[in-house]
Design an enzyme around this catalytic site. Sequence first.
Site, PDB file in Angstrom:
ATOM      1  N   ARG A  67       0.818  -1.228   0.000  1.00  0.00           N
ATOM      2  CA  ARG A  67       0.000   0.000   0.000  1.00  0.00           C
ATOM      3  C   ARG A  67       0.841   1.262   0.000  1.00  0.00           C
ATOM      4  O   ARG A  67       0.408   2.311  -0.476  1.00  0.00           O
ATOM      5  CB  ARG A  67      -0.982  -0.032   1.181  1.00  0.00           C
ATOM      6  CG  ARG A  67      -2.178  -0.905   0.873  1.00  0.00           C
ATOM      7  CD  ARG A  67      -2.895  -1.355   2.104  1.00  0.00           C
ATOM      8  NE  ARG A  67      -2.222  -2.501   2.703  1.00  0.00           N
ATOM      9  CZ  ARG A  67      -2.416  -2.944   3.912  1.00  0.00           C
ATOM     10  NH1 ARG A  67      -3.264  -2.329   4.697  1.00  0.00           N
ATOM     11  NH2 ARG A  67      -1.775  -3.996   4.360  1.00  0.00           N
ATOM     12  N   GLU A 104       5.261 -11.239  15.473  1.00  0.00           N
ATOM     13  CA  GLU A 104       4.793 -11.844  16.722  1.00  0.00           C
ATOM     14  C   GLU A 104       5.362 -13.266  16.853  1.00  0.00           C
ATOM     15  O   GLU A 104       5.864 -13.661  17.889  1.00  0.00           O
ATOM     16  CB  GLU A 104       3.266 -11.870  16.681  1.00  0.00           C
ATOM     17  CG  GLU A 104       2.623 -11.911  18.031  1.00  0.00           C
ATOM     18  CD  GLU A 104       1.117 -11.839  17.909  1.00  0.00           C
ATOM     19  OE1 GLU A 104       0.614 -11.402  16.860  1.00  0.00           O
ATOM     20  OE2 GLU A 104       0.458 -12.249  18.869  1.00  0.00           O
TER      21      GLU A 104
HETATM   22  P1  AMP Z   1       4.112  -2.945  11.757  1.00  0.00           P
HETATM   23  O1  AMP Z   1       5.381  -3.497  11.165  1.00  0.00           O
HETATM   24  O2  AMP Z   1       3.630  -3.690  12.956  1.00  0.00           O
HETATM   25  O3  AMP Z   1       4.211  -1.458  11.998  1.00  0.00           O
HETATM   26  O4  AMP Z   1       2.972  -3.186  10.672  1.00  0.00           O
HETATM   27  C1  AMP Z   1       2.847  -2.312   9.617  1.00  0.00           C
HETATM   28  C2  AMP Z   1       2.428  -3.015   8.344  1.00  0.00           C
HETATM   29  O5  AMP Z   1       1.347  -3.915   8.563  1.00  0.00           O
HETATM   30  C3  AMP Z   1       1.951  -1.975   7.347  1.00  0.00           C
HETATM   31  O6  AMP Z   1       2.437  -2.330   6.051  1.00  0.00           O
HETATM   32  C4  AMP Z   1       0.453  -2.033   7.434  1.00  0.00           C
HETATM   33  O7  AMP Z   1      -0.118  -1.901   6.167  1.00  0.00           O
HETATM   34  C5  AMP Z   1       0.129  -3.394   8.037  1.00  0.00           C
HETATM   35  N1  AMP Z   1      -0.823  -3.315   9.178  1.00  0.00           N
HETATM   36  C6  AMP Z   1      -0.549  -3.573  10.480  1.00  0.00           C
HETATM   37  N2  AMP Z   1      -1.635  -3.431  11.266  1.00  0.00           N
HETATM   38  C7  AMP Z   1      -2.632  -3.043  10.435  1.00  0.00           C
HETATM   39  C8  AMP Z   1      -4.019  -2.697  10.641  1.00  0.00           C
HETATM   40  N3  AMP Z   1      -4.607  -2.733  11.858  1.00  0.00           N
HETATM   41  N4  AMP Z   1      -4.745  -2.317   9.563  1.00  0.00           N
HETATM   42  C9  AMP Z   1      -4.167  -2.269   8.329  1.00  0.00           C
HETATM   43  N5  AMP Z   1      -2.884  -2.583   8.078  1.00  0.00           N
HETATM   44  C10 AMP Z   1      -2.112  -2.970   9.103  1.00  0.00           C
END
Ligand code: AMP
Length: 186
Positions: A67, A104
Amino acid sequence: MSTLSEHEREIILSSIRDIPDFPKPGILFKDITTLLNNPKAFKTLMDHLHTRYGNYELDYIAGIDARGFVFGATLADRLGLGFVPVRKKGKLPYTTVAQKYSLEYGYDEVEIHIDAFGHEGKREDGKRSRVLLIDDLIATGGTAQAAAELINRVGAECVECCFVMELGFLNGREKFSQNVYSVIEI
Ligand code: AMP
């Protein structure tokens, strides 16, 4: 530097759809497809980013798979800059540099082309390429932190990490040494 008005914030926020329990129970997924197919919301967001980053003297925009590609490539075109995709492992055809990050359970990996920001990440005048990293959402920050590290590892400079949304309660921004900007904190 532009500030988002309360009205503009509402236009963007109300265009994002919440999907409970996707992709697994307990996750409230923030669906930006409804922002992208809403011309007013998409334009409001891109106008804001265009104004904010117009004076940053950037050389490239890097977007995270998948995205981040949409927002990143649109912004790069508006600013007259190159766009660089940060991809999940195994998708890029040329020589890559990879960075692992923890999930996780287990780990994942992101990659970029070694010459994506010029030879050794430098511009023709020998200075490090200035790069803005962008994605739709920061949760724990693991993905973007790995991507920012990659940008620096190939010799360029990640000057800021930008997100359309930030899940503030997860404190993901604390992982970064770079400046972190989010359009909307949730
Ligand atoms: P993180 O590495 O935990 O910051 O996760 C970020 C990535 O996971 C991004 O590319 C987001 O598009 C996706 N992501 C994580 N949580 C969500 C959520 N609640 N809704 C949509 N996309 C998410």
